[in-house]
Structures are given as C-alpha cells and as structure tokens.
Design a protein around this motif. Structure first.
Motif, short mmCIF file in Angstrom:
data_model
loop_
_atom_site.label_atom_id
_atom_site.label_comp_id
_atom_site.label_asym_id
_atom_site.label_seq_id
_atom_site.Cartn_x
_atom_site.Cartn_y
_atom_site.Cartn_z
N ASP A 7 0.47 -1.44 0.06
CA ASP A 7 0.15 0.06 -0.28
C ASP A 7 1.15 0.94 0.20
O ASP A 7 0.04 2.72 -0.28
CB ASP A 7 -0.45 -0.09 1.23
N GLN A 8 1.95 1.36 0.58
CA GLN A 8 3.05 2.30 0.48
C GLN A 8 3.54 2.58 -1.14
O GLN A 8 3.58 1.66 -2.22
CB GLN A 8 4.05 1.70 1.10
N ARG A 9 3.91 3.84 -1.26
CA ARG A 9 4.40 4.34 -2.10
C ARG A 9 5.99 3.75 -1.92
O ARG A 9 6.26 4.24 -1.09
CB ARG A 9 4.50 5.82 -2.55
N ILE A 10 6.91 3.55 -3.36
CA ILE A 10 7.40 3.68 -3.34
C ILE A 10 8.68 4.12 -4.68
O ILE A 10 8.16 4.24 -5.10
CB ILE A 10 8.20 1.79 -4.23
N LEU A 11 9.68 4.61 -3.50
CA LEU A 11 10.65 5.63 -4.24
C LEU A 11 11.98 5.11 -4.67
O LEU A 11 12.56 4.89 -4.06
CB LEU A 11 10.96 6.89 -3.35
N TRP A 12 11.80 4.40 -6.05
CA TRP A 12 13.49 3.62 -6.21
C TRP A 12 14.36 4.17 -7.01
O TRP A 12 14.23 4.79 -7.92
CB TRP A 12 12.60 2.70 -6.75
#
Length: 522
Positions: free
Chosen positions: A324-329
């Motif tokens: 559910d979390q946003r992922i900064l990759w």
C-alpha cells in the motif's frame, strides 16, 4: 533540562573557540578512492577543516567547485582515475561476484589497489607537489589497502593521520595498537552474525590469522617495495605505518559494534551529515501524497539496477505491487510496467528523503553511510548486502533491533521472503521504536562529529604529533604483543620441571625397589 542544554552549548562554544583561535595549519588530504560514498566523506572532512580556518590541499579523483568561508581549498585531481574506474566498473557486475569476500578475491583486490597506488605516485600533479618542496603540518591518508601512500607524511614533513572509511577493524587497529577482539568482533568482510557461535568464532579466528599472515609476508612487503621504488631513502613500511598520530573512524556506537579504543582512535561517524534540505519538487510531491507512507529503495552508487538479473527485478516489482505504500526507487534505468505507486529516479538526495515524514522503511544494500543516515533519522531498514562490509553493517542493524537482513546471494532469497520481511518491518512497531532509540543515542553527543574531527586534527598538530596518546603495544612484535614468548617460556619451564620431577620420581622409585630387595634378602 536547561542545565544540560547550557552545558552542551558551552561545550560546543569551547570547541569552536579552540578550533578557530588556533593558528592556521597546512593540511594535505590523500583520498584516492573514486566511489561516490568515498567522495562524500573526503569532501565533507576536508571542507570542514578548511572552513575551520586551515589551508587545505586535497589529492583526489574528483574535481569540484567547493567554496570555503575561512581557509583555502586547493585540489590536485588525479588524472585518469575516474575514467579508469568507470571502465573497470563496466566490466564488473557486482551482483554476480558471489565470492567477493573470499581469499582469492582479496588477493585480486590487493593487486588492483597496488596498481592504483602506483598510479598516484606517477601522477603529474602529485609529483609536481612533491618536487615543490612544499611542507604540511598534517597529512591525512584514507585507509584503503594503500599503506604505501603513508610515506607522503614523511615526504611532506607532516604528522600522519589516517581516515578509516569503515570502522575499527584489523587493518586499522594494527596501525595504532588497538585491540582486535576476535572472540566477538567479526572480520569486516565476513557474514557472521552477532553473537557468533563456536563455529563462527573458529572460522573468524582462521580468517584473522590468514589476514595477519598475508599482511606480514605478502601485502606489507609489496607496499614496502613500492615505497622504495619511488622514495629510496624512505623509512621501512613498518616504521611508516607505526608512526600514525591519529585515526579518524567513520563509526559510532549507534551504528557500529561497541569495541575498546585506544586514545588516538576517534570515532566521528555521521560527520558527513548536514541538516536536511528542501526536496526536489517532483520527489516532494510524490512523498507528500503518500497517505499510507513511503519506502525508499536504493542500493547505493556502485550497485546498478541495470546489472541485476531480470528474475530479481521481477521479484521486487511483484512485491512492490502488493504494498500500500508508495515506493521511491533509485535506479539507473527505466523499468517498464511500473505500478502507479512506484516511482523510478536516477538520482536522489538520500539524506533529505530519509528525513521526510512519509518514509517508513529504507531498503538498502547496507553501506555504512546509508546505515548512519537511517539511524540519524530513526528509519528502520531492510538490508540486502551484496559484498564488502555490507553484511557486517546489516548484522549490526539486526543486532540493534532496527532492521532485518537478507543476503542477496542467499539461495532462499525469494519473493515470499522479501514480502514477509517488508511486512514484518512495517507492521511491528518495535523496529521503529528501536530506530528512534538509536537515533537519540546518535544525536546525544557533546560535540558535532565534524567539529570533533577538526578539533583532533588541530590537537595533533599543536602537540607535535601527540605521541603521549600512543600505546606501548604498538612497538611490540606480534609474538610479544600476544605474549607468545612469555607463554613459550612458561611452557618450557613447566616441561623442565616436569622432566626433573619425573627423573626424581624414577630415582626415588629405583632406590625404593633396591632397598626392598635388600630387605627381602636379609
């Protein structure tokens, strides 16, 4: 509380007073390592020394436009270093070097560093500085399998200071007589957990023993020949490497195993960290909109996502799609079919991102700077170590209770294990609680670590190398330091006593037998 703040403020003021009122010193820094994290450390340290009013010269592969407020900052850029490094990295996929930490790879690395060290001695800018007859009050050398570089302190007449980019491990400890506790201090490139089992301690002893033998009979003699090749009149490599006035350790109790330290070993872990700045707009908008929180995924500068095999990339994508979390990759390539809550960026200000309130977890390779920045901001981590000291750093995080670890080369590393680890870290508040406790430990210092580094460098200069800080054990041979000669003496004495006692008992026994025979004959 007010008293504590007043004492803290007074301590900071006194440190600044001691630093700024001292005479301006000339300091040379030798930082030949190309990697991005090494640049951050060398730049931060030397800039801090310059802004304290010193005249700084740095030998480095990195060209930058650093401006300082008080002292001066002169650069000698090593020609061809950055280009050679980039070319070397093109032909090396670090994800595929499964045995990077074994003895064979260590020998290859030592040979590689020998070539790089010789390149420095041949560099036009370095040699021009040598021939200028310039002198420096102190010479700071980065410790990275390049002991021959320490001769530059003799060449320029400065006190030798060593900067250790990792922490108090064997290669650094032997320079200042600092004890290496093999029983509980895992070898730096090992994967041993803490505490170590009997089997791990046995293996650890063998690793340390092998390292000592190779250092004494192979590495140091090779470095000695390199010194003599370019500086025929220089002291022996043993004399050079035992003339260290100070070691600045890139470690702290909040990020590194607690170990004994001699007086001239000073931990300054976190000295590179500056207060968080405003994020780039694109990243800020993405994190501000993360109503369920966000995860930062970055494997540092050397590990490139483009080198990762497709199965692992798919594994990460499949797991991220379920969160559910946003992922900064952070990745060096675009990845197709990204879920809408996953964002790829080629570069990001890691420290500033970790300071954002939305960040709930940091998935990292386990580099020491990344670990330190996590602790600074109280962010739990999932470490995925690949090579070098990363496994040791990851194990320290696990031991401290603010992270989990999955070795990249672990055969059991699969989608389910990755998902379970991320879920555990997000749902169990204990990891966040422990991260915040460690963050409090990190921040609870009487002096900023960069100010501490500046203070001790100036201290060494003002006190003529500070020989009073050095322990006598530094000047003992290894067999004297380990009391092998004393133990051997005691062992021999016991053998002699045992032999004499045996002879005496035999004599008494024979005499008794003879006496008994005579008595029977009578």
């Amino acid at each position: 509380m007010h008293l504590k703040l007043s004492l803290y403020s007074l301590t900071i003021w006194l440190f600044h007073l001691l630093i700024l009122e001292g005479e301006s010193s000339k300091i040379l820094g030798v930082f030949p390592t190309v990697g991005g994290s090494h640049y951050i450390m060398s730049h931060s340290l030397m800039k801090g020394l310059a802004e304290a009013g010193n005249n700084v010269t740095i030998i480095s592969p990195h060209a930058d436009n650093t401006l300082v407020k008080n002292g001066s900052y002169t650069r000698i850029v090593l020609k061809g270093f950055a280009e050679n490094y980039q070319n070397d990295m093109k032909h090396l996929n670090l994800f595929e070097v499964k045995d990077f930490n074994n003895h064979n790879q260590e020998a290859i690395f030592q040979k590689y560093m020998y070539q790089k060290t010789e390149m420095i001695f041949r560099d036009e800018g370095v040699w021009k500085l040598i021939e200028s007859n310039e002198t420096f009050d102190a010479v700071i050398v980065e410790q990275f399998s390049n002991d021959a570089l320490k001769v530059l302190a003799n060449v320029f007449g400065g006190h030798l200071i060593v900067f250790d980019p990792i922490g108090p491990f064997n290669f650094v400890n032997r320079l200042i007589g600092n004890p290496t506790m093999v029983s509980y201090n895992p070898q730096v490139v090992s994967t041993f957990p803490r505490p170590m089992s009997f089997k791990d301690r046995l293996h650890n002893l063998l690793l340390y023993s092998y390292e000592e033998v190779m250092n004494h009979f192979v590495f140091l003699p090779t470095q000695d020949r390199l010194v003599k090749k370019y500086f025929p009149g220089a002291p022996s490599i043993r004399d050079i490497t035992t003339n260290v006035s100070l070691v600045l350790l890139n470690s702290h109790e909040s990020t590194w195993q607690t170990v004994p330290l001699v007086p001239n070993a000073v931990p300054i872990g976190g000295f590179h960290i500056a207060p968080p700045k405003e994020l780039p707009k694109e990243i800020k908008v993405f994190l501000d909109g993360a109503t369920n929180g966000a995860i930062l995924f970055s494997l540092g500068t050397n590990l490139k996502i483009s080198d990762m095999d497709e199965r692992r990339k798919s594994m990460f994508l499949n797991v991220f799609a379920k969160l559910d979390q946003r992922i900064l990759w952070k990745a060096d390539e675009n990845i197709s079919s990204l879920p809408p809550h996953v964002k790829i960026v080629r570069w990001l200000p890691q420290m500033d991102v970790l300071a954002h309130d939305s960040i709930k977890l940091f998935i990292t390779h386990g580099g020491l700077l990344s670990l330190t920045e996590s602790v600074y901001n109280g962010v739990p981590i999932l470490a995925i170590p690949v090579y070098g000291d990363q496994a040791t750093n990851a194990n320290n995080a696990v031991k401290a209770g603010f992270g989990l670890s999955i070795n990249y080369h672990d055969p059991d590393f699969n989608e389910d294990k990755l998902m379970l680890s991320i879920t555990e870290l997000l749902r169990n508040n204990q990891y966040k609680t422990n991260a915040l406790k460690l963050s409090k430990v990190y921040h609870d210092r009487p002096v900023n670590p960069l100010d501490l580094a500046v203070y001790w460098v100036n201290f060494v200069i003002q006190h003529n190398g500070a020989p009073h800080l050095r322990v006598d054990g530094l000047y003992l041979h290894w067999y004297q330091y380990l009391l092998i000669d004393v133990i051997a003496y005691i062992f021999i004495q016991l053998i002699v006593v045992a032999m004499l006692l045996t002879l005496f008992l035999k004599f008494v026994l024979k005499a008794t037998i003879r006496r008994n025979k005579k008595m029977k004959q009578q």
